[in-house]
Design a protein around this motif. Structure first.
Motif, PDB file in Angstrom:
ATOM      1  N   MET A  34      20.531  28.111  31.632  1.00  0.00           N
ATOM      2  CA  MET A  34      21.241  27.486  30.779  1.00  0.00           C
ATOM      3  C   MET A  34      20.907  28.127  29.689  1.00  0.00           C
ATOM      4  O   MET A  34      22.013  29.259  29.088  1.00  0.00           O
ATOM      5  N   GLN A  35      19.083  29.079  29.416  1.00  0.00           N
ATOM      6  CA  GLN A  35      19.090  29.426  28.118  1.00  0.00           C
ATOM      7  C   GLN A  35      20.106  30.965  27.884  1.00  0.00           C
ATOM      8  O   GLN A  35      20.439  31.147  26.806  1.00  0.00           O
ATOM      9  N   GLY A  93      23.100  30.432  27.275  1.00  0.00           N
ATOM     10  CA  GLY A  93      24.031  30.322  26.012  1.00  0.00           C
ATOM     11  C   GLY A  93      24.675  28.805  25.815  1.00  0.00           C
ATOM     12  O   GLY A  93      24.292  28.110  27.033  1.00  0.00           O
ATOM     13  N   ALA A  94      25.467  29.222  25.015  1.00  0.00           N
ATOM     14  CA  ALA A  94      26.332  27.640  25.085  1.00  0.00           C
ATOM     15  C   ALA A  94      27.098  27.354  26.281  1.00  0.00           C
ATOM     16  O   ALA A  94      27.796  26.476  26.602  1.00  0.00           O
ATOM     17  N   MET A  95      27.983  28.432  26.997  1.00  0.00           N
ATOM     18  CA  MET A  95      28.804  28.876  28.620  1.00  0.00           C
ATOM     19  C   MET A  95      27.320  27.831  29.352  1.00  0.00           C
ATOM     20  O   MET A  95      28.041  27.107  29.961  1.00  0.00           O
ATOM     21  N   LEU A 140      26.222  25.080  28.901  1.00  0.00           N
ATOM     22  CA  LEU A 140      26.002  23.583  28.803  1.00  0.00           C
ATOM     23  C   LEU A 140      27.484  23.098  29.806  1.00  0.00           C
ATOM     24  O   LEU A 140      28.312  22.153  29.763  1.00  0.00           O
ATOM     25  N   THR A 141      28.214  23.827  29.374  1.00  0.00           N
ATOM     26  CA  THR A 141      29.859  23.520  29.637  1.00  0.00           C
ATOM     27  C   THR A 141      29.721  23.675  31.685  1.00  0.00           C
ATOM     28  O   THR A 141      29.401  24.078  32.482  1.00  0.00           O
ATOM     29  N   ALA A 167      24.829  23.091  34.162  1.00  0.00           N
ATOM     30  CA  ALA A 167      25.034  22.157  33.603  1.00  0.00           C
ATOM     31  C   ALA A 167      24.677  21.258  34.576  1.00  0.00           C
ATOM     32  O   ALA A 167      23.746  19.986  34.413  1.00  0.00           O
TER      33      ALA A 167
END
Length: 419
Positions: free
Chosen positions: A355-356, A359-361, A363-364, A370
Motif C-alpha cells: 500500500m505504501q 501511495g494514496a491509491m 487506500l482505495t 486495502a
C-alpha cells in the motif's frame, strides 16, 4: 520431512491456476458490480461452481473422504498449495466449495455427525447446495478465552433451549445459509471442568427465536456473506441436533481448528504473493523525484523483506500440514498456533508495504490491497488473537525447558577459569 508432491497433485495445481486465469479472473468486475449494488453475487458464483465441479476442482480440502462423498482425497500437505492459489481472490474458495466456515463445519460433520445429521446437513454442504455458519464468539465476554462463552443450551425433555448473543458469525448473511453450529454451555454447575461444560448444537437458521441482527463491518468493509451478530432467544431444537457428545464441545472445536488454520494461513500467503507482484510492478513503472520507485533502497528493502518472509512462512505452514498428516492434529497443535501467529502478522506487514508503494491509491478500492489488508488485520483476531497463540508457543517451549532444567549450565563461564 518431505514436501515433494506427486505428479497428480502438481497437475491439480496447474489445473486450478488455469481455471482461476481463464474462468474466475474475468468475472472480477461482474462480482464487484453486484456487491456494490448490495446483491449477493450468486449470478457469478453459481455458474463457476458448476464449471469447477466439472473440472474436478471440488471439495479439495477434506482428507480421508468416504467413497460415497463427493470430492478429491488430498492430504493437508497436498491441499495447502491449492489454498494459496485460491487465496489470491478472497471469494474464490466458494467456487470450489472450499470456503470457510463451511470447510470446518463439514469436517465436524464428517467426524461426528449421526447418520441423520449427515444426510440432512453434510450431504447438501458437500454438494454446494447450502451454506452454514459457526456461532461461537460473543460480544459480552472476552472470547479469546473460549471458556467464557455464556450462551446457554439447556435440556428440556426432548429439546434443547438456546439463549445467547453471538457475533462475527461468518457466512450467516449468505442467501443459502441454512445451518448454524452453535456452541454454548450445557453444564452450568460450578463444579464442572472448564473445558467440559460446553456443547455444539445444530440449529437451522429458520428456527423460531433465531435473529440475524446485523452484518458487522470489519475495518469498514461489509462482507457480502456476512460477519453477523445473531441472537438466540428461547430457540428450541430436538436433542437429536446435538453434535457429538454433550459437554465435549471443546474437543470438537480443536478437531475443527487445526486444518482450518492451515487453510487460512495458506490463503493469506497467496494474498501476500499477489501483494508482492503488485508492489514490484508498481515500483518498476512509477516514477518520483526523477527515478523509478524500484531504484530507491527502501523500496528494494520492502520487496526483499517481503519475499524472504513469505517464503519462510510458507515452509512453516507446510511443516505444520506435514505433521498433521503424519502424526495427527493434536500432535501439531503448537505448530498450528505458530503458523496462525506468523501468517497473520506477515499478512499485515506485506500488505502495508505494498500500500505504501502505491501511495494514496493503495487506500482505495482501485486495487485489492486495502481489502486484503483489512482481512489480514482481522486475521490477528479470528481463530484466536495473536496473544493466545504466543502463549501456546511459549508454554510449549517452557515445558520443554523444564524437562532439561540445568542442562545449559555447562555453557556458563566461571570467572576463576580466566585466571
Amino acid at each position: 520431512m518431505d514436501f515433494e508432491l506427486s505428479e497428480d497433485t502438481q497437475q491439480m495445481q496447474r489445473t486450478l491456476r488455469q481455471f482461476m486465469q481463464r474462468e474466475l479472473l474475468p468475472r472480477l468486475g461482474d462480482y464487484e458490480r453486484l456487491v456494490h449494488r448490495g446483491e449477493y453475487p450468486s449470478a457469478v458464483i453459481e455458474p463457476l461452481k458448476a464449471r469447477a465441479r466439472a473440472a474436478g476442482l471440488w471439495n479439495l480440502f477434506l482428507p480421508g473422504l468416504r467413497e460415497d462423498e463427493p470430492g478429491t482425497r488430498l492430504s493437508n500437505l497436498a491441499y495447502a498449495p491449492l489454498a494459496e492459489i485460491m487465496g489470491r481472490v478472497p471469494w474464490a474458495s466458494e467456487v470450489f466449495n472450499c470456503n470457510a466456515p463451511d470447510t470446518g463445519n463439514m469436517e465436524l460433520l464428517h467426524l461426528f455427525a449421526t447418520a441423520a445429521q449427515r444426510e440432512r446437513w453434510l450431504v447438501p454442504l458437500l454438494d454446494g447446495r447450502i451454506r452454514s455458519c459457526f456461532s461461537m464468539t460473543e460480544p459480552d465476554v472476552a472470547s479469546a478465552d473460549a471458556t467464557n462463552i455464556a450462551t446457554t443450551i439447556r435440556r428440556e425433555g426432548g429439546h434443547y433451549v438456546i439463549n445467547g448473543r453471538k457475533w462475527f458469525t461468518t457466512g450467516a448473511a449468505h442467501p443459502q445459509c441454512r445451518l448454524a453450529v452453535v456452541m454454548g454451555v450445557t453444564d452450568e454447575s460450578s463444579l464442572a471442568p472448564r473445558h467440559g461444560r460446553h456443547s455444539m448444537v445444530l440449529v437451522p437458521l429458520d428456527t423460531p427465536g433465531v435473529r440475524v441482527v446485523r452484518n458487522v463491518p470489519v475495518m469498514n468493509h461489509l462482507a457480502p456473506d456476512g460477519h453477523c451478530e445473531i441472537t438466540y432467544t428461547d430457540v428450541r431444537v430436538p436433542v437429536a441436533n446435538l453434535l457429538g457428545r454433550e459437554n465435549e464441545g471443546f474437543a470438537l472445536a480443536q478437531a475443527r481448528l487445526g486444518p482450518g488454520r492451515v487453510h487460512h494461513c495458506m490463503r493469506a500467503i497467496g494474498q501476500c504473493e499477489l501483494a508482492i507482484e503488485l508492489m514490484a510492478e508498481r515500483a518498476l513503472t512509477r516514477r518520483a523525484f526523477g527515478r523509478h520507485l524500484a531504484d530507491f533502497a527502501n523500496v528494494q528493502d520492502w520487496i526483499a523483506h517481503s519475499r524472504v518472509e513469505v517464503d519462510q512462512a510458507r515452509l512453516l505452514v507446510l511443516q505444520a500440514a506435514w505433521k498433521m498428516d503424519r502424526f495427527g492434529n493434536k500432535a501439531a497443535h503448537v505448530d498450528v498456533s505458530a503458523i496462525k501467529l506468523v501468517a497473520a502478522q506477515l499478512h499485515v506487514r506485506v500488505l502495508d508495504r505494498a500500500m505504501q508503494v502505491f501511495g494514496a491509491m493503495g487506500l482505495t478500492p482501485d486495487t485489492p490491497l486495502a481489502e486484503l489488508w483489512s482481512t489480514g488485520r482481522a486475521m490477528r483476531f479470528f481463530d484466536g488473537p495473536d496473544e493466545v497463540h504466543l502463549r501456546a508457543v511459549a508454554k510449549a517451549e517452557l515445558a520443554r525447558s523444564r524437562e532439561t532444567l540445568g542442562s545449559t549450565a555447562v555453557y556458563y563461564r566461571n570467572p576463576q577459569d580466566r585466571d
